[in-house]
Design a protein around this motif. Structure first.
Motif, PDB file in Angstrom:
ATOM      1  N   LEU A 109      -8.522 -14.850 -28.984  1.00  0.00           N
ATOM      2  CA  LEU A 109      -8.686 -14.674 -27.539  1.00  0.00           C
ATOM      3  C   LEU A 109     -10.151 -14.534 -27.170  1.00  0.00           C
ATOM      4  O   LEU A 109     -10.922 -13.879 -27.860  1.00  0.00           O
ATOM      5  N   MET A 110     -10.522 -15.123 -26.054  1.00  0.00           N
ATOM      6  CA  MET A 110     -11.850 -14.915 -25.475  1.00  0.00           C
ATOM      7  C   MET A 110     -11.690 -14.082 -24.208  1.00  0.00           C
ATOM      8  O   MET A 110     -10.626 -14.091 -23.603  1.00  0.00           O
ATOM      9  N   PRO A 111     -12.742 -13.378 -23.792  1.00  0.00           N
ATOM     10  CA  PRO A 111     -12.648 -12.609 -22.547  1.00  0.00           C
ATOM     11  C   PRO A 111     -12.273 -13.506 -21.373  1.00  0.00           C
ATOM     12  O   PRO A 111     -12.586 -14.705 -21.381  1.00  0.00           O
ATOM     13  N   SER A 112     -11.650 -12.920 -20.368  1.00  0.00           N
ATOM     14  CA  SER A 112     -11.176 -13.739 -19.248  1.00  0.00           C
ATOM     15  C   SER A 112     -12.345 -14.467 -18.573  1.00  0.00           C
ATOM     16  O   SER A 112     -12.159 -15.562 -18.056  1.00  0.00           O
ATOM     17  N   ARG A 113     -13.548 -13.870 -18.613  1.00  0.00           N
ATOM     18  CA  ARG A 113     -14.666 -14.547 -17.953  1.00  0.00           C
ATOM     19  C   ARG A 113     -15.069 -15.828 -18.687  1.00  0.00           C
ATOM     20  O   ARG A 113     -15.767 -16.678 -18.142  1.00  0.00           O
ATOM     21  N   ALA A 114     -14.648 -15.963 -19.946  1.00  0.00           N
ATOM     22  CA  ALA A 114     -15.008 -17.155 -20.720  1.00  0.00           C
ATOM     23  C   ALA A 114     -13.890 -18.200 -20.740  1.00  0.00           C
ATOM     24  O   ALA A 114     -14.065 -19.278 -21.297  1.00  0.00           O
ATOM     25  N   ARG A 115     -12.758 -17.884 -20.154  1.00  0.00           N
ATOM     26  CA  ARG A 115     -11.663 -18.866 -20.257  1.00  0.00           C
ATOM     27  C   ARG A 115     -11.924 -20.037 -19.314  1.00  0.00           C
ATOM     28  O   ARG A 115     -12.495 -19.861 -18.239  1.00  0.00           O
ATOM     29  N   PRO A 116     -11.502 -21.211 -19.712  1.00  0.00           N
ATOM     30  CA  PRO A 116     -11.762 -22.387 -18.877  1.00  0.00           C
ATOM     31  C   PRO A 116     -10.990 -22.291 -17.565  1.00  0.00           C
ATOM     32  O   PRO A 116      -9.852 -21.830 -17.561  1.00  0.00           O
ATOM     33  N   PRO A 117     -11.614 -22.707 -16.436  1.00  0.00           N
ATOM     34  CA  PRO A 117     -10.887 -22.714 -15.160  1.00  0.00           C
ATOM     35  C   PRO A 117      -9.746 -23.722 -15.216  1.00  0.00           C
ATOM     36  O   PRO A 117      -9.838 -24.744 -15.894  1.00  0.00           O
ATOM     37  N   LEU A 118      -8.666 -23.411 -14.508  1.00  0.00           N
ATOM     38  CA  LEU A 118      -7.515 -24.315 -14.488  1.00  0.00           C
ATOM     39  C   LEU A 118      -7.721 -25.402 -13.434  1.00  0.00           C
ATOM     40  O   LEU A 118      -8.125 -25.096 -12.315  1.00  0.00           O
ATOM     41  N   PRO A 119      -7.420 -26.642 -13.770  1.00  0.00           N
ATOM     42  CA  PRO A 119      -7.434 -27.682 -12.729  1.00  0.00           C
ATOM     43  C   PRO A 119      -6.398 -27.351 -11.655  1.00  0.00           C
ATOM     44  O   PRO A 119      -5.359 -26.743 -11.953  1.00  0.00           O
ATOM     45  N   ASP A 120      -6.678 -27.759 -10.426  1.00  0.00           N
ATOM     46  CA  ASP A 120      -5.764 -27.481  -9.313  1.00  0.00           C
ATOM     47  C   ASP A 120      -4.335 -27.894  -9.612  1.00  0.00           C
ATOM     48  O   ASP A 120      -3.386 -27.154  -9.328  1.00  0.00           O
TER      49      ASP A 120
ATOM     50  N   PHE B  17      -2.466 -19.790 -24.443  1.00  0.00           N
ATOM     51  CA  PHE B  17      -2.487 -20.211 -23.041  1.00  0.00           C
ATOM     52  C   PHE B  17      -1.777 -19.176 -22.158  1.00  0.00           C
ATOM     53  O   PHE B  17      -2.290 -18.766 -21.112  1.00  0.00           O
ATOM     54  N   ILE B  18      -0.605 -18.746 -22.612  1.00  0.00           N
ATOM     55  CA  ILE B  18       0.164 -17.762 -21.845  1.00  0.00           C
ATOM     56  C   ILE B  18      -0.598 -16.449 -21.717  1.00  0.00           C
ATOM     57  O   ILE B  18      -0.607 -15.806 -20.670  1.00  0.00           O
ATOM     58  N   ASN B  19      -1.260 -16.042 -22.792  1.00  0.00           N
ATOM     59  CA  ASN B  19      -2.044 -14.807 -22.751  1.00  0.00           C
ATOM     60  C   ASN B  19      -3.224 -14.916 -21.794  1.00  0.00           C
ATOM     61  O   ASN B  19      -3.535 -13.971 -21.081  1.00  0.00           O
ATOM     62  N   LEU B  20      -3.859 -16.060 -21.797  1.00  0.00           N
ATOM     63  CA  LEU B  20      -5.072 -16.214 -20.985  1.00  0.00           C
ATOM     64  C   LEU B  20      -4.767 -16.348 -19.499  1.00  0.00           C
ATOM     65  O   LEU B  20      -5.534 -15.887 -18.660  1.00  0.00           O
ATOM     66  N   TYR B  21      -3.652 -16.984 -19.172  1.00  0.00           N
ATOM     67  CA  TYR B  21      -3.358 -17.254 -17.762  1.00  0.00           C
ATOM     68  C   TYR B  21      -2.083 -16.542 -17.324  1.00  0.00           C
ATOM     69  O   TYR B  21      -1.331 -17.020 -16.499  1.00  0.00           O
ATOM     70  N   ARG B  22      -1.854 -15.391 -17.887  1.00  0.00           N
ATOM     71  CA  ARG B  22      -0.597 -14.658 -17.702  1.00  0.00           C
ATOM     72  C   ARG B  22      -0.317 -14.297 -16.254  1.00  0.00           C
ATOM     73  O   ARG B  22       0.806 -13.936 -15.918  1.00  0.00           O
ATOM     74  N   ASP B  23      -1.341 -14.317 -15.383  1.00  0.00           N
ATOM     75  CA  ASP B  23      -1.099 -13.912 -13.997  1.00  0.00           C
ATOM     76  C   ASP B  23      -0.460 -15.019 -13.171  1.00  0.00           C
ATOM     77  O   ASP B  23       0.072 -14.761 -12.089  1.00  0.00           O
ATOM     78  N   GLU B  24      -0.515 -16.259 -13.647  1.00  0.00           N
ATOM     79  CA  GLU B  24       0.110 -17.347 -12.891  1.00  0.00           C
ATOM     80  C   GLU B  24       1.622 -17.108 -12.845  1.00  0.00           C
ATOM     81  O   GLU B  24       2.223 -16.741 -13.860  1.00  0.00           O
TER      82      GLU B  24
END
Lengths: 370, 370, 370, 370
Positions: free
Chosen positions: D338-349, D261-268
């Motif tokens: 890991l999946m490419p960033s284009r394949a990661r699920p969008p985060l709920p608001d 999770f941290i790797n995929l959404y590291r920009d948050e």
């Protein structure tokens, strides 16, 4: 070969070594995490300085006598190569120290007063024994540099200043290189004539170069003529001529000519190791200078324009030492007096043979011209 | 996701890449072995410059708008970290180039005339786009630096000079940091009062320090009072005051105060990445400057005091650029205005909370004072 | 010396060089920022490989003939030193590539299929020409390594495999070192007897060492006796004996003995540069191996256990090549057969004299024993 | 703020530090020049180990409690960055030690018996406290590793083994990351479904790829199906499934999912520093492993296949530890999942907002989806 068993911890004196870190901030009741790094990094620097001085001991011993054994020049070169590696680590260590931020440093900096890197007797010894002269130092607060040391250390550094430095020993060794002047050949004359031919060729070339504007051409021709003047000063001028032609020059003419000779004919067996030795002296100077430079930048980053812990005006003093405290800059300036290999005078057979190996194999180049 | 198969050689354009080394010495019929190294090392430098410019593109895009997304500041910091790694390789590459000796270089140097590193349009672009100003450049031969470029390159570099540099963009971003001044709290006032307390404490300490001679004490007290004056200039002086107190200062007061704020409270979640970003700007400056320094030493070693291939007066020009061509020296000088963390003013709860993460975990420090 | 003016951009072919980066991700309409870094880093690697091959050219030329001029061995050593510097940069470059994260790589990785580092013909040439043998390679997918290359490249690499490698040339050169066996002295016999004395001394020492438990003592004595057996295999065993005593040994006995001789008497003028040359061969092996190792770690980090872009099973293959693809491991293993300098046989005067310089200065060690 | 004046030499304990080098060869009456280097280099290693352990202290303290303050994660990351710098110096230091040749080492090696790096209690502590488990160690002579230490050291290292290591603490911290599972969203389910879509897409792509031979295609499809199985084991398999799918896996499922999770959404904003922290753990592992590797190569070079001074079978043991003694290899293996960033699920608001900064600037992305 019977010695008592040795344990790792005893051998390395780990009991004293690992208990020698005593942060002032802990003593003052306000522990600053980064002081440990600060202490250890500086202790490692002092260990490196000890290693450098130990290598200088051997190098001095090799060059101290009236005769330098060819076998030992390789050992001296290896000593320099080791010093260079130590200094490279010293430069890299600044990256480690910079993991401490200015704010972290401020947490204990006031407790160190008036301790300062100025008080490193070993670093002063490295400078003096390599050959940094008192008169070349950037003056700091109008006080002789040694005044920050203890009395015992002052006595010692003054002794070291009076002794012959690596610079002095190398200069003497160079001035005795046997091949530069033999019964039938003088490198000075041969090179002088080769240089004159070559520079005059360059002048002629510049004069007809279509790529240059008139003013560029004039500037180049003038510069080349100055080059010729510099060469004249080198070959036959008075010391005053040489001082004018090459400001800051320190080595005597004989040594400079020998160093040029070694650079020009470095492939001859007798000169291969001497050439490597001279190159390594430049590496020492370059790495030591780079260390000063990085150190000055780090201090600037760490304390800005504040006073150093020793009351120094901080990084501006350090920046000034970078250019002033060069030791082997004569060797860097040598390139000013080098001609391309195609312009160097051919070696007479006898000189070439003298610089070959004794076993004189059939077919070796020892008895042929290039 | 259907693309045609890619081969390694096509992907990397190896056919053009590996055929782009054309030594002049071979063309001139006197092959000089080391020219290949000379060409390849410089080509690699140009590839690194391209990479740096590519990262600058993204950093500029991130900071160009009216609003900088918190997510993007981390990306910008990573871009700077990459530039630092590139520059470190650039510094190390000089060790490789120095395996060429001055004599080796002379074997083909005359053939390169008047090509020169001065003509690297990409390097000029790196300088200009990071923020080196025309007026800060060391003048060379009284000619604007861009005159050595082609006309097309000149047009481009002049455009880049007119555009906002990384320096400009960072200054603007800093001057908008929201926490420095809120409805109920002004960092400027809080810090001013904390600084005054601390420096006055230092003065009192110096006045009673037994370790100092009278003249040392007087010097220190004077220096500390000057420090107080410098702080006054920072907090409320006119631009002229600031210019006098901190010569060479370039950033506006708002940006400087924000940078100080970020340094002092760097552990707050909202400031962790901005702090890293500012540190990396200093790393860029430090590594670029170290590269200039090593480059100047190498040129000195390679050509002594001869003219550069481009007709420049060689290494002395380069040495002069080392100190002059700094870009983020304001950030280095920041340390002048830092107080120890124990002296920094406590943050009001509301400011602290605003700089926390939104999820506000129970027990987090977000709603407590330190 | 009249050549037309050269511009920096023309000289370095910047027009092709800086237009040779064509990201697939841009072509596919989903630009991935980090692909530029990926391309440039790999292009730089290929430029470094070209430089390495260029140096190998010269080294091969130096050792190709029946006679190797003493002057040229220093040039060959300098070539190796340069290769080592290039490889060190190659290792450091991995730090740069690792500023790309696995997620960044996944953004364009699928577009590169089936391009792969396996297809670098230059890297294969470096391996083959240094001396990596087909039979020592770790087999990948039961397919000869060259099958991933183009047909033209395959032809070329097979030719290179048939030619004599640096390893082969060095072995031949070593087996001709003149001093190892002279009319009146054979190093083999002298060393054999010195070794026997020394190892028997060590056995005696172990047998009476109070610091060892009985089982430790037995183990050590056994190990020392095996050492003696290994030495016997070296001095007089059949090739099969040597293969058993020193698994993986590749060099012939004559070359090994000469390499030992050079290591033991490295201070003699005739051996100083050969010793440096052998040390640099080890540095090449060590740095190349370290590069493989860091590369394997990086691939592991970047793709975990996924397939490589070329369909390879990724990092596990790479890790296996690290230990297998050593080239000069014989030189590392030499230390197995070294005795301390105090145990080495004294050199007869005539051998010592032959290894001195021809100019035979009065008082030189050339005519004395140590 | 009144403390007594501090001198440089007292502060750094130079009297003990610079007198702690006592060569055995001098004591034995046969001085070996290079023993000084050997001692100093190892003393510096021990000082670095002390620094590493000091940083581990703080990192452990930060993660020891039930709650990890966001402010402190940045400090922990900085501690890791410092450890990495120390280890890099450690790797570079091997270049320095290698200026000692095998023959130089033999001049004093027998005098060190049975001292050995095996006896470095600090290095063992670094291993154990970072998280190297007893069962993962390569067995040496069927003896527990701690038996070479003193009794006091043994007690201590056994205590350290029982305590929670950095690995353990990080695993616990990861398993508590709050955003991975909220009231309305489970990352595990969202990612599982995204992965299934993506891998099935890859399978379809491979099946129609013209660039592949039939057997290549079959191999790839099989590999992709295995990938899907591995993912299934990760998402819902039993521990035994996971152990089969990912041999050697050590971290629990919750921690692994959080790390992904941290790797995929590291920009948050909430994940930027945790991501940096995880990356630095890999850097620590990579640099420590590289140090082991270079150390093993150096020992091979120095002693060939002889016994180590501690009676070990020398470099072959060391080579075996390189691959076995990895600590954070789970983090390297993460890339497998890991999946490419284009394949990661969008985060709920709501998740996105929770991971933003509290000050919630107008126009920030905090309340929008990407």
């Amino acid at each position: 070969m019977v010695n008592k068993p040795v344990s790792y911890a005893d051998y390395l004196k780990l009991d004293v070594l690992l208990n020698a870190q005593v942060p002032e901030s802990a003593a003052a009741g306000r522990e600053a995490h980064d002081e440990m790094l600060f202490i250890i990094v500086h202790q490692v620097y002092e260990l490196w300085f000890k290693q450098i001085l130990f290598e200088i001991d051997r190098i001095e011993a090799i060059f101290a006598g009236d005769w330098v054994d060819d076998r030992d020049v390789a050992a001296a070169a290896n000593g320099l190569a080791r010093i260079v590696e130590v200094l490279r680590l010293g430069v890299r260590q600044i990256d480690l120290l910079e993991t401490m931020t200015p704010l972290d440093f401020l947490d204990f900096r006031d407790l160190l007063y008036p301790a300062s890197g100025f008080q490193s007797a070993q670093f002063r010894a490295v400078e003096v024994r390599l050959g940094l002269r008192r008169e070349d130092r950037y003056a700091f607060e109008d006080q002789p540099f040694e005044k920050r040391l203890t009395e015992r250390e002052q006595t010692r550094i003054l002794d070291q200043e009076r002794a012959r430095s690596v610079f002095d020993l190398v200069e003497t060794w160079l001035s005795r290189v046997p091949f530069v002047e033999t019964a039938g050949w003088r490198f000075r004359e041969a090179y002088r004539s080769a240089v004159a031919d070559a520079v005059r060729g360059d002048i002629a070339y510049a004069e007809r170069s279509a790529a240059l504007s008139d003013s560029q051409r004039a500037a180049q021709v003038k510069a080349l003529e100055q080059e010729l003047d510099r060469f004249d000063a080198l070959f036959s001028g008075t010391p005053a001529d040489l001082a004018e032609a090459a400001p800051g020059w320190r080595m005597g003419r004989g040594a400079v000519l020998a160093a040029l000779f070694i650079n020009l004919y470095r492939d001859e067996p007798a000169l291969q190791v001497p050439f490597r030795f001279l190159s390594l002296l430049m590496d020492v100077d370059e790495t030591l200078t780079t260390w000063r430079f990085r150190h000055a930048l780090m201090v600037e980053r760490m304390i800005g324009r504040k006073l150093g812990t020793g009351g120094s005006s901080g990084h501006s003093y350090l920046h000034k030492t970078v250019e002033r405290h060069r030791i082997f800059s004569d060797l860097f300036a040598l390139a000013t007096f080098l001609m391309p290999s195609r312009a160097r005078p051919p070696l007479p057979d006898e000189v070439r043979r003298a610089m070959s190996l004794a076993y004189a194999p059939a077919g070796s180049g020892a008895s042929e011209s290039a």
